[in-house]
Design a protein around this motif. Structure first.
Motif, short mmCIF file in Angstrom:
data_model
loop_
_atom_site.label_atom_id
_atom_site.label_comp_id
_atom_site.label_asym_id
_atom_site.label_seq_id
_atom_site.Cartn_x
_atom_site.Cartn_y
_atom_site.Cartn_z
N ASN A 57 19.40 7.80 -8.92
CA ASN A 57 19.55 8.91 -7.98
C ASN A 57 19.50 10.26 -8.69
N ARG A 58 19.76 10.26 -10.00
CA ARG A 58 19.72 11.52 -10.74
C ARG A 58 18.28 11.99 -10.86
N PRO A 59 18.02 13.27 -10.63
CA PRO A 59 16.65 13.78 -10.63
C PRO A 59 15.86 13.44 -11.87
N VAL A 221 12.51 -1.94 -9.69
CA VAL A 221 12.29 -1.16 -8.45
C VAL A 221 12.64 -2.00 -7.23
N LYS A 222 12.19 -3.23 -7.20
CA LYS A 222 12.41 -4.11 -6.04
C LYS A 222 13.89 -4.38 -5.80
N THR A 228 14.59 1.57 -2.55
CA THR A 228 14.36 1.26 -1.13
C THR A 228 14.68 2.47 -0.28
N GLU A 229 15.78 3.12 -0.57
CA GLU A 229 16.17 4.33 0.16
C GLU A 229 15.17 5.46 -0.06
N MET A 243 5.65 -0.90 8.54
CA MET A 243 5.63 -1.69 7.31
C MET A 243 6.00 -0.84 6.10
N LYS A 244 6.80 -1.38 5.24
CA LYS A 244 7.20 -0.68 4.03
C LYS A 244 6.15 -0.94 2.96
N VAL A 245 5.12 -0.12 2.97
CA VAL A 245 3.95 -0.36 2.13
C VAL A 245 4.29 -0.48 0.65
N PRO A 246 5.06 0.43 0.04
CA PRO A 246 5.32 0.31 -1.40
C PRO A 246 5.93 -1.03 -1.79
#
Length: 290
Positions: A57-59, A221-222, A228-229, A243-246
Motif C-alpha cells: 500500500n505504500r506508494p 500479486v495473486k 486485488t483492491e 470480469m477482473k481482467v488482470p
C-alpha cells in the motif's frame, strides 16, 4: 467459423494477427483507464526475498515487482545519456521508470494501440520522453537511430518475431544493445531465438531463464489483497463488477508457465560496422542505386 479454423488464420495471416492484437489492447486500455494502472506485463521477484513483509500500500512499493522486471531486463546495458527506444510500451509505466531511474538522454516509446498511446501522452509528461503509435515489425524510424532498444513481454503478439528482430537490428547503432524478455513456447523456441540472434549477427551478452522469478511475482500479486483492491480501484467506473481482467491474465500466465512455457531474457549487442546489412538496409540501398 470453427475455433480450429480461427487458430489457423491467426497463425498464418499476419494482418489478421495484427488487427486482433490492436483490438485486444485497445479494449484493455478502455476498460482500465485509471492512471494508477501502469503495467500490464508480469513482474519479477527475488527468490530469496520475503514479499509477505512488504507493505504494497505504500506508494514506493506499489509497482516494485514490475519495476524489478524492467531493472532485471536492462541490467547489463548502460542507458544513462543514451538514445533509447521501447517497443511495446503498453501503459507506459516501464517507460516512466526507465526515464526517471536510469536517465537516458531520450526515450521514445511505441505501441500498436492508439488508445494506449493516447493514455501515455496524457499520463506521462517528462522531458525527453515521447510516445507514438508504431508497428514493431515496421518501425517508423531511420536506420541506426538508437543506442538501446527495450522490448518486454510483447513480441509474442507480433506476426513475426524474426521480422521484429531484423527491425531492431536496423534501428540500432553499431555496437548498440537490445534488451529483450518474453514468454517462449518451449525450450526449442528459446533455442530458435538464440539461433536467430546469431544468424542476424547479434552477440549474446547475457541470457537467463527467469521463469521461477516471474511465477513467484505473479503468485505474490495473486495472493496479496492490496493488489486485488488496487485492480478494483483502477477499473473504469463504467466497468465495475465485470470480469477482473488482470487477475484472469495472471491465472492464465501462471498456467502457461507451469505447463512448459518459459520466461526468458536476453541482452544482445549489434556488431560494429563491418557486418553485412540487414534485409531492410539492402532494399533501401538497391532502391537508391536504381
Amino acid at each position: 467459423m470453427t475455433r480450429s479454423v480461427g487458430i489457423v488464420i491467426h497463425k498464418v495471416v499476419p494482418s489478421f494477427r495484427l488487427a486482433v492484437a490492436r483490438f485486444q489492447y485497445n479494449m484493455a486500455s478502455k476498460m482500465y483507464s485509471h492512471q494508477g494502472y501502469k503495467f500490464i506485463n508480469c513482474g519479477y521477484a527475488d527468490m530469496e526475498g520475503d514479499h509477505k513483509a512488504v507493505d504494497f500500500n505504500r506508494p514506493e512499493n506499489v509497482y516494485v515487482l514490475w519495476e524489478s522486471l524492467y531493472q532485471r531486463v536492462v541490467g547489463q546495458a548502460e542507458l544513462s545519456g543514451r538514445e533509447v527506444l521501447e517497443v511495446g510500451c503498453g501503459r507506459g509505466g516501464g517507460s516512466e521508470y526507465l526515464m526517471t531511474r536510469l536517465k537516458p538522454r531520450s526515450l521514445t516509446a511505441v505501441d500498436l494501440s492508439d488508445v494506449a498511446i493516447a493514455r501515455c501522452k496524457e499520463n506521462y509528461r517528462l522531458d525527453g520522453l515521447s510516445f507514438q503509435v508504431g508497428n514493431a515489425c515496421a518501425l517508423p524510424f531511420e536506420d541506426r537511430r538508437f543506442d538501446v532498444v527495450v522490448n518486454i513481454e510483447s513480441s509474442h503478439c507480433y506476426p513475426s518475431q524474426l521480422t521484429f528482430f531484423e527491425e531492431v537490428k536496423r534501428v540500432l547503432k553499431p555496437g548498440g544493445a537490445f534488451c529483450f524478455a518474453d514468454i517462449t513456447e518451449s525450450a526449442e523456441h528459446t533455442a530458435r531465438i538464440n539461433e536467430e540472434f546469431k544468424a542476424l549477427g547479434f552477440t549474446v551478452v547475457h541470457h537467463e531463464n527467469i521463469t521461477a522469478n516471474v511465477v513467484k511475482a505473479l503468485n505474490v500479486v495473486k495472493e496479496t489483497p492490496q493488489f486485488t483492491e488496487a485492480f478494483e480501484r483502477w477499473e473504469s467506473p463504467n466497468k465495475k463488477g465485470n470480469m477482473k481482467v488482470p487477475l484472469m491474465v495472471i491465472n492464465g500466465t501462471l498456467k502457461d508457465l507451469n505447463s512448459g512455457k518459459e520466461y526468458q531474457r536476453w541482452v544482445v549487442r549489434r556488431e560494429e560496422a563491418t557486418e553485412r546489412p540487414v534485409a531492410g538496409e539492402q532494399a533501401r540501398a538497391a532502391a537508391a542505386m536504381a
